[in-house]
Design an enzyme around this catalytic site. Structure first.
Site, short mmCIF file in Angstrom:
data_model
loop_
_atom_site.label_atom_id
_atom_site.label_comp_id
_atom_site.label_asym_id
_atom_site.label_seq_id
_atom_site.Cartn_x
_atom_site.Cartn_y
_atom_site.Cartn_z
N GLY A 179 5.11 13.80 17.56
CA GLY A 179 4.60 13.86 16.20
C GLY A 179 3.09 13.83 16.17
N ARG A 231 -15.67 -11.82 -6.66
CA ARG A 231 -16.10 -13.09 -6.08
C ARG A 231 -17.62 -13.15 -5.88
NH1 ARG A 231 -12.50 -15.16 -1.13
NH2 ARG A 231 -12.62 -17.40 -1.51
N CYS A 259 7.84 0.44 4.15
CA CYS A 259 7.39 1.37 3.11
C CYS A 259 7.37 2.80 3.60
CB CYS A 259 6.00 0.97 2.61
SG CYS A 259 4.65 1.29 3.77
N CYS A 279 -2.48 -16.82 -1.15
CA CYS A 279 -1.77 -16.15 -2.26
C CYS A 279 -0.33 -15.85 -1.88
CB CYS A 279 -2.51 -14.89 -2.70
SG CYS A 279 -2.08 -13.39 -1.78
N GLU A 286 -16.40 -19.25 -4.72
CA GLU A 286 -17.40 -18.19 -4.55
C GLU A 286 -18.57 -18.56 -3.64
OE1 GLU A 286 -17.57 -15.76 -8.63
OE2 GLU A 286 -17.54 -17.92 -8.93
N CYS A 320 0.80 -1.23 0.00
CA CYS A 320 0.00 0.00 0.00
C CYS A 320 0.83 1.27 0.00
CB CYS A 320 -0.95 0.01 1.20
SG CYS A 320 -0.13 0.19 2.80
N ARG A 345 -26.11 -13.08 -13.75
CA ARG A 345 -25.98 -14.01 -12.62
C ARG A 345 -26.80 -13.52 -11.43
NH1 ARG A 345 -22.90 -18.41 -10.56
NH2 ARG A 345 -21.70 -18.67 -12.46
#
EC number: 1.17.1.4
Length: 1361
Positions: free
Chosen positions: A378, A941, A83, A123, A1297, A53, A909
């Site tokens: 901060g 999905r 990141c 994944c 699904e 992200c 669908r």
């Protein structure tokens, strides 16, 4: 490089800056001040650390940083978001990435082994981040962490695939908190029931004592495993120690530079810092870069001078004395949390009320990675109006101590420090030195409040800090002092000063409460057009928070002073915190083994690569020399005529190579998966914000983005359509998309008087972002002098990438190759909308004959690639007084966006599934796809099925309300049965709905759960529980007939190993694993002998997208076909000799010149629905399922948690039960996000404070998918036993699904809880509840005296549809 001169200034003499990475010493050159730690690591080739992200919201980039604490003289270890971490912020430290733990060749680290073995990686894109969070906790813990600490450390990590349960189970073992952890029912808490399976030798839940062909996984039978089973016996590497050089190294000041004129300073004493501040009054001071980094990346703000104050000792000082505690402004929030916890244990209870409030608030402040680096100062000086801590500082009588460049120190009360939006009472020559927090006194109470969209790692909608100091005057308590502070209600954190003044001197009783609530209404005023919206909700929260505070204080003082007016016991649940219980689950299934592998719970084939960070994704692919990076030029308005495009400023941008527009395309600019109705690059008119106008290429990703931002596009704006209802009113529909389904005679049924009752209404539901952890991307290059084009893409449909690129470049498809090894999640979002990305990158690559890499940033990906369709359903339903449904007349609309894409198929669908599982004699459904000025929506999905079923379940609920019956009773009397004929003329066969529903109802003890919920509700006014059961019937097949085909290529090599290539894409669902199991069982060889290669269009052509849940069916069958061809060729040789091994047989066949390679192909039979005649089979078969959910809501705030969820599916004989269970859990939690958490907010009539047509929720900061704290406390999954499916490979059924919609059980359980709350105030009529049921919608539906001043009982918040 810089060093400290004698006069205290940082000079330019060179001194070596360095860090260690995974034990390797690295010298940091000057010139990298612009670079993040993540960029540096990935440039080193350590690509296991992922960019998910770029804003510290997903945890995919988590690494461990170790530094030397000179105070304690010990090394400290903590997880950070790479990141956001500036590279130079870790100078002198040791960074350990996923590559520094274990790897396949030398052995996995126990943390890695546990996650892989527990099926905790699907994944795999989020996996390294989870492992590094857990590893950091273990390295930083002196003792085994508790289960709560483990879950808390994972709060900053997101997973979109697993539903979190297997991750929690994998890591829970490191708590070593219970000998019965994996042995059934624990003495401490229920656990998951994983065992070592005698069939596989790996963790599962079967509990079987022997290896059988058919074994039953049952939660009542367990076989014990212990921590020692995964304690790293195979791990031959050693833990990386803290480098000795860094122990001895003296901390020195730094002055380093970076691109864009950035200068980075690191002072190491206060005097040095003050001198720098005097020289650079506008410099940005930072510690963790958690705010400045986001400003620079997302807001594109430029700061020339950055001063890191993390190493200034004076700003990290701690001083505890008799008056209170003084903490330095650079102290990190995680340190502050530890400090407060220590103080609470050591100091008298009456002194630590404020400390306890901070502890509770910090628990929900961001994630662990952010708290580890973000500092007190901060957070204060950023002066965010939604800061979680500032209202508490204000309420707690804290003082901020400020010093100027001359060393003069002044103090200011926290409540006077904030002047306006991000404005504070501090000059440019001043810095915040420290914060002083006084001890609380006897009868002084401080309490924190926060309501967000999601509990973990989320910014507040409204927060607060409240304090009261009571004076005991005999039989009464009077308010001596009070502070009431709020955030999220104004441009700054503010004190309700009128309310405070009103409270002082008053008797603490119920009359005071009522009067104070009236004062707050006039004291805290939120403008109707306030940024952030949700005005009525935010107003009600100001009252709810004060009421909770009053209850809490009264409860705390009641024991000490019996004269205090008490509240009924039923009110006290309002002040009970949300329990943070360990997440547990059980899995119950049978194992039907077929051959060597099919039916076994094999671990995902890539799991070991994923847990070590060795698995490569598109962005990890080593780029060829001379590669360019691309970025889009995007439309900034929803509908406009393009007047001019000026790239003169871009041309002067650093690294710029070129801008490519529609005129540069060598082939056709018109693209589309079905109808070519969209332009690759807009020419004359743009029709949405985020439409691609052109693509810029430059030498780096950042330079490409910067140059693209400098392209000046001038527009003539045109009227825009920004909702479904606006489209209906304007008759704005995509051409030729009206569809109709009909059964029986609806009009006659309504007119003939058959229906005792008729209801009419609307159901609206919002869209959903896919939020795959891996953003879209492609790497494109030319081959053979530019005559061919190859690409690696993150896609579910390589063939579509091949086709788009071929079309755009004017090349034959035979000269274009697309390869995909794996993708980091897809969920439909990479089926079609990823293809234009590859096509856009191919244009400059082809014309310049250079490789081009185009990876979307998360915010851009979310903005332009489409979402789940929002829907509107208008229904009319007729039924009998008994509840028998007779007729349904339904108009259904979806929001297609600015191109058709797959919206028509999604609509179809949804129409097919608009009966869900119910017998309806008379049906008429009319559907339309709306054209709107939003980016084109796409597959997700369920593909419209969940939307159609959710409309159905809503009117089922309404029938129940009309008849005063339970929804479950209405469902059961209308269930379809074996032989039922749907409204699209398909006959149901092998319908297991009744059996499944009955078994689930018994196993979850539904009737008892409902009685207990009713009992709870009768004793609790402000907390309510609800239970619900929901069924589903999901059709399996592509509804477009020609797509139901699959190909595969199987090679058998002379060493007995098998290579399989097929047209499907591995995206975490375990497709490759299942296909390999099919091949292994076919050849009767071990699974380890089968390798599944990348998906490539030059191996298997013309493949359908990996979608529709049908891939295992289709590609498994295609692989089996190829295997059977080879087996048939081998049979004559095999029948003549007795071979000891498969390798011997293969070798003999080879010498007999038998072809050991085959192309397999599968066509799904008996399919083809005709929309004109309304006949034909739309689906091959159905997957049936049902779910039970129990929730608890806080009626005062809208917060909720899912106490339990029980899911049962009929999956026939599962090819791999563990993988299927993982799909069910992941789908359910993703569905939970759709119905209860995830809300897309667009600039439309409902959200006028957002720029028209723009998406506000385009990153994890504003868009909240479920986190680990959102999964049900108890998540149980069962697979129906003894029901083989004769219509799919090896009697299995599709799983991807079908479970998704079952999460609507949570939605309807929430609605039941709301119903109980409304009944308390006499509102017993049916009421609508739109999806998602966010805290705002839950709270505003629970009408009471705290919302009544602002809304009526029929108020419903706006929704972008």
């Amino acid at each position: 490089m810089g060093s400290l001169k004698k006069d205290g200034e940082i000079g330019d003499e060179f001194t070596e800056a360095l860090l260690y990475v995974n034990g390797v010493r690295r010298v940091l050159p000057d010139g990298l001040a612009h670079m993040t730690l993540l960029e540096y690591l990935r440039d080193l080739g350590l690509t296991g650390t992922k960019l998910g992200c770029g804003e510290g919201g997903c945890g995919a980039c988590t690494v461990m940083v170790s530094s030397y604490d000179r105070k304690s003289k010990t090394s400290v270890h903590y997880a950070v978001n790479a990141c956001l971490a500036p590279l130079y912020s870790v100078e002198g430290m040791h960074v350990i990435s996923i590559e520094g733990l274990g790897h396949r060749k030398l052995g996995l680290h126990p943390v890695q082994e546990s996650l892989a073995s527990s099926h905790g990686s699907q994944c795999g894109f989020c996996t390294p981040g989870f492992i590094m969070s857990m590893y950091s906790l273990l390295r930083s813990s002196k003792n085994s962490p508790s289960e709560e600490e483990i879950e808390e450390c994972l709060a900053g990590n997101l997973c979109r695939c697993t539903g979190y349960r297997p991750i929690v189970d994998a890591f829970r073992v490191f708590a070593k908190s219970d000998d019965a952890l994996y042995c059934g029912v624990s003495s401490l808490s229920l656990q998951d029931g994983s065992t070592i399976c005698p069939s596989t030798g790996k963790p599962c839940s079967c509990g079987s004592k022997t290896t059988n062909e058919v074994a039953s996984c049952n939660e009542d039978r367990f076989q014990s495993i212990s921590y020692s089973d995964i304690d790293g016996a195979k791990y031959t590497d050693k833990e990386l120690i803290f480098p000795p050089e860094l122990l001895l190294r003296k901390l020195t000041p730094l002055k380093l530079r970076g691109n864009g004129g950035i200068t980075w300073y690191r002072p190491v004493c206060l005097q040095n810092l003050l001198e720098l501040k005097a020289n650079y009054p506008d410099a940005k001071l930072l510690v963790g870069n958690t705010e400045v980094g986001i400003e620079m990346r997302l807001k594109r703000l430029q700061y020339q001078v950055l001063i890191s104050v993390a190493q200034v000792p004076e700003l990290n000082a701690l001083n505890v004395n008799d008056n209170g505690i003084e903490v330095g402004s650079a102290l990190r929030l995680s340190e502050l949390l530890r400090l407060f916890r220590k103080i609470v244990k050591e100091r008298p209870a009456h002194e630590t009320s404020a400390c306890k409030a901070f502890i509770e608030q910090l628990k929900w402040f961001a994630g662990t990675q952010i708290r580890n680096v973000a500092c007190i100062g901060g957070n204060i000086c950023t002066a965010s109006p939604i800061s979680d801590l500032n209202p508490l500082w204000m309420a707690s009588r804290a003082e901020f101590r400020i010093t100027n460049c001359n060393g003069d120190v002044r103090s200011i009360p926290a409540k006077d420090f904030f002047l306006g939006y991000r404005k504070v009472d501090m000059g440019s020559n001043e810095i915040l030195l420290s914060v002083f927090l006084p001890w609380t006194r006897p009868l002084e109470y401080v309490k924190e409040f926060k309501q967000a969209h999601r509990r973990d790692d989320d910014i507040a909608i409204v927060n607060g800090g409240m304090r009261v100091f009571l004076e005991d005057k005999g039989q009464q308590l009077f308010v001596s002092d009070a502070s009431i502070a709020y955030g999220g209600v104004a441009p700054l954190s503010l004190c309700a000063r009128k309310t405070e003044e009103f409270l002082i001197g008053k008797n603490w009783n119920k009359d005071l409460l009522q009067d104070a609530l009236k004062v707050i209404q006039s004291d805290v005023v939120i403008k109707e057009d306030a940024p952030g919206g949700m005005v009525e909700f935010r107003k009600s929260l100001t009252l709810s928070f004060f009421f909770k505070f009053f209850l809490w204080v009264s409860h705390n003082v009641n024991n000490a002073n019996s004269a205090i007016e008490t509240f009924p016991p039923s009110h006290m649940s309002a002040v009970q915190p949300v329990p943070r219980l360990s997440r547990i689950g059980k899995q119950d299934y049978e194992t039907v083994k077929q051959g060597t592998s099919v039916g076994s719970s094999e671990v995902h084939l890539s799991a070991r690569m994923q847990v070590t960070g060795e698995a490569e994704y598109t962005d990890d692919t080593p780029v060829p020399p001379n590669t360019l990076h691309a970025a889009f030029v995007l439309s900034k308005v929803p509908h406009a005529r393009i007047l001019s495009i000026d790239d003169s400023a871009a041309k002067s941008s650093s690294g710029f190579v070129g801008l490519f527009l529609a005129k540069d395309i060598p082939g056709d600019n018109m693209i589309g998966p079905i109808v070519p109705d969209e332009e690759l690059f807009a020419t004359d008119v743009v029709t949405c914000v985020g439409q691609v106008i052109g693509v810029v290429v430059a030498d780096t990703h950042e330079n490409a983005k910067t140059a693209a931002g400098k392209v000046d596009v001038r527009y003539e704006e045109l009227p825009a359509i920004l909702s479904i209802k606006e489209a209906i009113n304007a008759k704005s529909f995509h051409p030729n998309t009206e569809k109709r389904l009909r059964k029986g005679d609806v009009e006659l049924c309504f007119q003939s008087g058959q229906c005792d009752r008729v209801i009419e209404g609307e159901v609206q539901m919002g869209g959903q972002e896919h939020f795959y952890l891996e953003p879209n991307g492609s790497l494109v290059w030319t081959v053979d002098g530019g005559s061919e084009v190859h690409m690696i893409s993150s896609t579910q449909a390589p063939q579509k990438h091949q086709k788009y690129v071929s079309h755009v470049l004017g090349l034959p498809m035979s000269k274009v190759v697309c390869k995909t090894k794996r993708i980091g999640g897809g969920f439909g979002g990479k089926e079609t909308r990823s293809a234009f990305i590859a096509a856009a990158a191919s244009v400059p690559s082809y014309l310049l004959n250079r490789p081009v890499k185009l990876i979307l940033d998360r915010d851009v990906d979310m903005m332009i690639t489409g979402h789940r369709h929002s829907f509107l359903g208008k229904y009319k339903v007729g039924f009998t007084n008994e509840g028998k449904i007779l007729a349904l007349d339904l108009e259904i609309y979806n929001n297609g966006g600015n191109s058709l894409d797959l919206s028509l198929s999604v609509l179809e669908r949804a129409m097919f599934h608009s009966d869900n599982v119910y017998e309806i004699p008379h049906v008429r459904i009319v559907g339309n796809v709306c054209f709107t000025n939003f980016p084109s929506n796409t597959a997700f999905r369920g593909f419209g099925g969940p939307q159609g079923m959710l409309i159905t379940e809503n009117w089922i609920q309404r029938i129940a309300a009309e008849l005063n019956k339970s929804p479950e009773e209405i469902k059961e009397m209308n269930f379809q049965v074996e032989g039922s004929v749907t409204h699209y003329c398909q006959t149901l066969q092998h319908c297991t709905l009744h059996q499944l529903w009955k078994e689930l109802k018994v196993s979850c003890n539904f009737l008892k759960a409902r009685r207990e919920a009713d009992e709870f509700n009768s004793h609790n006014r402000w907390k309510k529980r609800g239970v619900a059961m929901v069924p589903t019937k999901f059709g399996i097949s592509f509804t477009t007939k020609f797509m139901n085909q699959a190909g595969a290529l199987v090679h058998v090599y002379t060493d007995g190993t098998v290579l399989v290539t097929h047209g499907g894409v591995e995206m975490g669902q375990g497709l490759h694993t299942k296909v390999a199991q099919v091949a292994a069982s076919a050849f009767n060889i071990p699974l380890s002998s089968v390798f599944v290669s990348e998906t490539s269009t030059d191996k298997v052509p013309n493949a359908s997208p990996t979608a529709a849940s049908a891939s295992s069916d289709m590609y498994g069958a295609a692989v089996l076909d190829a295997c059977e061809q080879i087996i048939a060729r081998m049979e004559p040789v095999a029948s003549k000799h007795n071979f000891n091994t498969f390798t011997e047989l293969v070798s003999a066949c080879y010498f007999q010149r038998i072809d050991l390679s085959a192309h397999g192909f599968h066509i799904v039979p008996d399919l083809g629905f005709d929309w004109i005649s309304g006949k034909g089979n739309a689906f091959r078969y159905y997957t049936y399922g049902a779910a039970f959910a129990e929730v608890e809501i806080d009626t005062l705030t809208g917060d909720f948690h899912t106490r339990a969820a029980d899911i049962m599916l009929d999956l026939g004989y599962s090819l791999n039960p563990a993988i299927d269970v993982g799909q069910i859990e992941g789908a359910f939690v993703q569905g939970l996000g759709w119905v209860a958490l995830e809300e897309l907010k667009w600039g439309d009539a409902a959200h006028k404070w957002i720029k028209p047509g723009s998406l506000l929720t385009c990153g994890p900061g504003n868009y909240k998918i479920p986190s680990i704290n959102d999964m049900p406390f108890n998540l149980n999954v069962s697979l129906l036993k003894g029901n083989p499916n004769t219509k799919a490979i090896h009697s299995s059924k599709a799983v991807g699904e079908p479970p998704f919609f079952l999460a609507s059980s949570v939605f309807f359980a929430i609605k039941e809880a709301i119903k109980a709350a409304r009944t308390e105030v006499g509102l017993t009529d049916w009421f609508p509840l739109e999806s998602p049921a966010t805290p705002e919608r839950i709270r505003m539906a629970c009408f009471d005296e705290f919302s009544a001043p602002f809304v009526n009982s029929d108020f419903y918040p706006n929704l972008s549809v």
